[in-house]
Scaffold this active site. Structure first.
Site, PDB file in Angstrom:
ATOM      1  N   LYS A  13     -16.054 -28.458 -12.728  1.00  0.00           N
ATOM      2  CA  LYS A  13     -15.609 -28.179 -14.102  1.00  0.00           C
ATOM      3  C   LYS A  13     -14.577 -29.209 -14.570  1.00  0.00           C
ATOM      4  O   LYS A  13     -14.587 -29.629 -15.722  1.00  0.00           O
ATOM      5  CB  LYS A  13     -14.966 -26.776 -14.207  1.00  0.00           C
ATOM      6  CG  LYS A  13     -15.833 -25.647 -13.705  1.00  0.00           C
ATOM      7  CD  LYS A  13     -15.142 -24.304 -13.841  1.00  0.00           C
ATOM      8  CE  LYS A  13     -13.855 -24.159 -13.038  1.00  0.00           C
ATOM      9  NZ  LYS A  13     -14.035 -24.186 -11.574  1.00  0.00           N
ATOM     10  N   ARG A  88      -9.798 -16.686 -16.337  1.00  0.00           N
ATOM     11  CA  ARG A  88     -10.297 -16.390 -14.995  1.00  0.00           C
ATOM     12  C   ARG A  88     -10.351 -14.890 -14.714  1.00  0.00           C
ATOM     13  O   ARG A  88     -10.797 -14.502 -13.633  1.00  0.00           O
ATOM     14  CB  ARG A  88      -9.345 -17.024 -13.991  1.00  0.00           C
ATOM     15  CG  ARG A  88      -9.997 -18.086 -13.088  1.00  0.00           C
ATOM     16  CD  ARG A  88      -8.885 -18.740 -12.356  1.00  0.00           C
ATOM     17  NE  ARG A  88      -9.224 -19.499 -11.214  1.00  0.00           N
ATOM     18  CZ  ARG A  88      -9.170 -20.823 -11.161  1.00  0.00           C
ATOM     19  NH1 ARG A  88      -8.897 -21.529 -12.232  1.00  0.00           N
ATOM     20  NH2 ARG A  88      -9.388 -21.443 -10.024  1.00  0.00           N
ATOM     21  N   ARG A 127     -12.951 -33.011  -1.022  1.00  0.00           N
ATOM     22  CA  ARG A 127     -11.869 -33.256  -1.976  1.00  0.00           C
ATOM     23  C   ARG A 127     -10.514 -33.177  -1.261  1.00  0.00           C
ATOM     24  O   ARG A 127      -9.585 -33.919  -1.584  1.00  0.00           O
ATOM     25  CB  ARG A 127     -11.957 -32.200  -3.079  1.00  0.00           C
ATOM     26  CG  ARG A 127     -10.921 -32.319  -4.160  1.00  0.00           C
ATOM     27  CD  ARG A 127     -11.238 -31.415  -5.323  1.00  0.00           C
ATOM     28  NE  ARG A 127     -11.009 -30.007  -5.015  1.00  0.00           N
ATOM     29  CZ  ARG A 127     -11.253 -29.004  -5.859  1.00  0.00           C
ATOM     30  NH1 ARG A 127     -11.759 -29.249  -7.046  1.00  0.00           N
ATOM     31  NH2 ARG A 127     -11.008 -27.762  -5.529  1.00  0.00           N
ATOM     32  N   ARG A 133      -5.236 -31.728  -1.631  1.00  0.00           N
ATOM     33  CA  ARG A 133      -4.816 -30.465  -2.260  1.00  0.00           C
ATOM     34  C   ARG A 133      -4.509 -29.429  -1.202  1.00  0.00           C
ATOM     35  O   ARG A 133      -5.331 -29.181  -0.322  1.00  0.00           O
ATOM     36  CB  ARG A 133      -5.936 -29.956  -3.179  1.00  0.00           C
ATOM     37  CG  ARG A 133      -5.729 -30.353  -4.612  1.00  0.00           C
ATOM     38  CD  ARG A 133      -6.843 -29.858  -5.481  1.00  0.00           C
ATOM     39  NE  ARG A 133      -6.902 -28.410  -5.572  1.00  0.00           N
ATOM     40  CZ  ARG A 133      -7.532 -27.763  -6.535  1.00  0.00           C
ATOM     41  NH1 ARG A 133      -8.129 -28.455  -7.488  1.00  0.00           N
ATOM     42  NH2 ARG A 133      -7.570 -26.465  -6.567  1.00  0.00           N
ATOM     43  N   ARG A 144     -10.664 -18.254  -2.110  1.00  0.00           N
ATOM     44  CA  ARG A 144     -10.852 -18.591  -3.526  1.00  0.00           C
ATOM     45  C   ARG A 144     -12.265 -18.253  -3.995  1.00  0.00           C
ATOM     46  O   ARG A 144     -12.468 -17.846  -5.140  1.00  0.00           O
ATOM     47  CB  ARG A 144     -10.524 -20.070  -3.760  1.00  0.00           C
ATOM     48  CG  ARG A 144      -9.002 -20.299  -3.686  1.00  0.00           C
ATOM     49  CD  ARG A 144      -8.640 -21.739  -3.484  1.00  0.00           C
ATOM     50  NE  ARG A 144      -9.021 -22.578  -4.589  1.00  0.00           N
ATOM     51  CZ  ARG A 144      -9.387 -23.852  -4.449  1.00  0.00           C
ATOM     52  NH1 ARG A 144      -9.446 -24.417  -3.263  1.00  0.00           N
ATOM     53  NH2 ARG A 144      -9.695 -24.544  -5.503  1.00  0.00           N
TER      54      ARG A 144
HETATM   55  P1  AMP Z   1      -8.032 -24.643 -10.026  1.00  0.00           P
HETATM   56  O1  AMP Z   1      -7.525 -26.040  -9.953  1.00  0.00           O
HETATM   57  O2  AMP Z   1      -8.506 -24.274 -11.397  1.00  0.00           O
HETATM   58  O3  AMP Z   1      -9.057 -24.328  -8.960  1.00  0.00           O
HETATM   59  O4  AMP Z   1      -6.770 -23.690  -9.750  1.00  0.00           O
HETATM   60  C1  AMP Z   1      -6.044 -23.754  -8.530  1.00  0.00           C
HETATM   61  C2  AMP Z   1      -5.279 -22.453  -8.320  1.00  0.00           C
HETATM   62  O5  AMP Z   1      -4.362 -22.247  -9.412  1.00  0.00           O
HETATM   63  C3  AMP Z   1      -6.121 -21.195  -8.277  1.00  0.00           C
HETATM   64  O6  AMP Z   1      -6.638 -20.948  -6.982  1.00  0.00           O
HETATM   65  C4  AMP Z   1      -5.109 -20.131  -8.716  1.00  0.00           C
HETATM   66  O7  AMP Z   1      -4.218 -19.807  -7.668  1.00  0.00           O
HETATM   67  C5  AMP Z   1      -4.317 -20.878  -9.771  1.00  0.00           C
HETATM   68  N1  AMP Z   1      -4.910 -20.730 -11.126  1.00  0.00           N
HETATM   69  C6  AMP Z   1      -5.416 -21.724 -11.910  1.00  0.00           C
HETATM   70  N2  AMP Z   1      -5.838 -21.254 -13.088  1.00  0.00           N
HETATM   71  C7  AMP Z   1      -5.613 -19.924 -13.068  1.00  0.00           C
HETATM   72  C8  AMP Z   1      -5.858 -18.868 -13.989  1.00  0.00           C
HETATM   73  N3  AMP Z   1      -6.422 -19.092 -15.195  1.00  0.00           N
HETATM   74  N4  AMP Z   1      -5.492 -17.615 -13.619  1.00  0.00           N
HETATM   75  C9  AMP Z   1      -4.899 -17.357 -12.427  1.00  0.00           C
HETATM   76  N5  AMP Z   1      -4.656 -18.308 -11.506  1.00  0.00           N
HETATM   77  C10 AMP Z   1      -5.003 -19.582 -11.810  1.00  0.00           C
END
Ligand code: AMP
Length: 188
Positions: A13, A88, A127, A133, A144
């Site tokens: 994404k 989310r 990644r 990360r 996740r």
């Molecule tokens: P991402 O890079 O979008 O995969 O986000 C990494 C982490 O950030 C996720 O595993 C959550 O812990 C947190 N996170 C990111 N976006 C959200 C969201 N919209 N709601 C809740 N937690 C989020």
């Protein structure tokens, strides 16, 4: 034009969101990127979020809404936004609907990114080696994906009720997927 990119972690994404934001000339709201920046800067928000992120859990809705509300209401966002990794949860999606409808706008399209679980894990482990990360470890990746299935996947039905969902096969090259994203938006 407000577009939500919806899919499991590792579905691509972020990459496609950047390409699309460039093509459409609109901004992208990626809550994961905003949170990682806050963690890096050591802000109170970052400290609060880090614990959840390291465990692969979702950061609470009120914290997330606190960081996106202003962005969604900004003059810049009036042209439309690409939402990546947000909303989310159903509560976040309802809040987005409320914020957008308050200014006569709505989510116009939700593109769901379909990738088999096995490939998602391979992509995230790859990644981890490139980006380092801290949440791309095998245990956190498993968590996740679980959280995605239980908390985020229900958004697909939520948006299907609004008749705005188009699903795409998100395997293949970045260009292949970018082409499918473009086709998914062709009717807008
Ligand atoms: P991402 O890079 O979008 O995969 O986000 C990494 C982490 O950030 C996720 O595993 C959550 O812990 C947190 N996170 C990111 N976006 C959200 C969201 N919209 N709601 C809740 N937690 C989020």
């Amino acid at each position: 034009m407000n577009i939500v990119l919806l899919g499991a972690p590792g579905a691509g994404k972020g990459t496609q969101g950047d390409i699309l934001a460039g093509k459409l000339g609109v901004s992208k709201i990626a809550t994961g990127d905003l949170l990682r920046a806050a963690v890096k800067e050591g802000t109170p928000l970052g400290k609060q979020a880090q614990e959840y992120m390291n465990k692969g859990e979702l950061v609470p809705d009120d914290v997330i809404l606190g960081i996106v509300e202003e962005k969604l209401a900004s003059r810049d966002a009036a042209k439309g936004v690409i939402m990546d990794g947000f909303p989310r949860t159903i509560a976040q999606a309802e809040a987005v609907d409320d914020l957008l409808s308050a200014r006569g706008s709505r989510v116009d399209k939700v593109v769901t990114f379909d990738v088999p679980d096995g490939e998602l894990v391979i992509r995230m482990l790859g990644r981890a080696q490139v980006d380092g990360r801290s949440d791309d470890t095998p245990d956190t990746i498993r968590k996740r994906l679980e959280v995605y299935r239980s908390e985020t996947a229900p958004l697909i039905s939520y948006y299907k009720r609004q008749s705005v969902v188009t699903s795409i096969d998100a395997t293949g090259t970045i260009d292949d997927v970018a082409g499918r994203v473009e086709s998914a938006l062709a009717d807008l």
